[in-house]
Design an enzyme around this catalytic site. Sequence first.
Site: not given
Length: 234
Positions: A115, A121, A127, A129, A162, A167, A174, A192
């Site tokens: 991504g 960063k 996360t 992707n 989640e 971990h 990738y 937010f």
Amino acid sequence: MVASNTTETGPYDTVICGTHLMFLEAAKELNVEPCSCLVIEDSIPGITAGKAAGMKVVAVPSVPKQSHLYTLADEVINSLFDVRPEQWGLPPFEDWIEGTLPIEPWHIGGPVVKGFGRGSKVLGIPTANLSTDGCSNLLSERPSGVYFGWAGLSNRGIYKMEPWLLHEFEDDFYGEEIRLVIVGYIRPELNFPSLESLIAKIHEDRSIAKRALELPVYSKCKDNLCLSSLSGRL
Ligand code: ADP
Ligand code: MG
């Protein structure tokens, strides 16, 4: 429509549709005041009718993007996962466990794709992707929101997830095939006021998911992970 004198059929005593007169009729049948009834509606005419009957109305827009049209409702929610009867003086749903809602597990998988690198960063939360190729139909049928489950990586093992893998890895992965089994729901997507509050919420989600995945209802789904097509040492 839901009224507070629940029965063994669950919190839904009567399910009706139509004009406000029908809502009033249902309240009469239930022998409750309209003001102690909660209407859950997906259509604007239904919401208008519920309000005209003097009832509380929770809107679950059938077209989520048009939620601004549902302002007459007392609350607009994204999906039925977000109905909270206790907020309206009704008994809570009993299927929530420790801040999570078990769902019928769904599986997705594929290679980890790149991504913009913003997760690590900007948030300090990587996360992984997945491409939506091949699972866009499945995803479009599911309400958006924050889910958790188990993740299997072909060369590394199975981890709690989640929405980032819970971990610490020493390197990126990738291209590696990842399999996910999504077993529970935590909350809807939210806006937010600041980056800090978003990060705090994600960490809170993480704790909720990490704890919940130890519960038998979720831990048993670890074995459900379709790892047969994964190579490596799993
Ligand atoms: P991208 O925008 O490319 O997804 P992120 O900043 O969100 O970049 O970082 C995700 C990548 O970081 C993953 O694709 C994976 O290669 C790597 N990574 C390392 N540790 C983790 C982890 N614990 N959970 C998820 N991804 C991780
Ligand atoms: Mg990412």
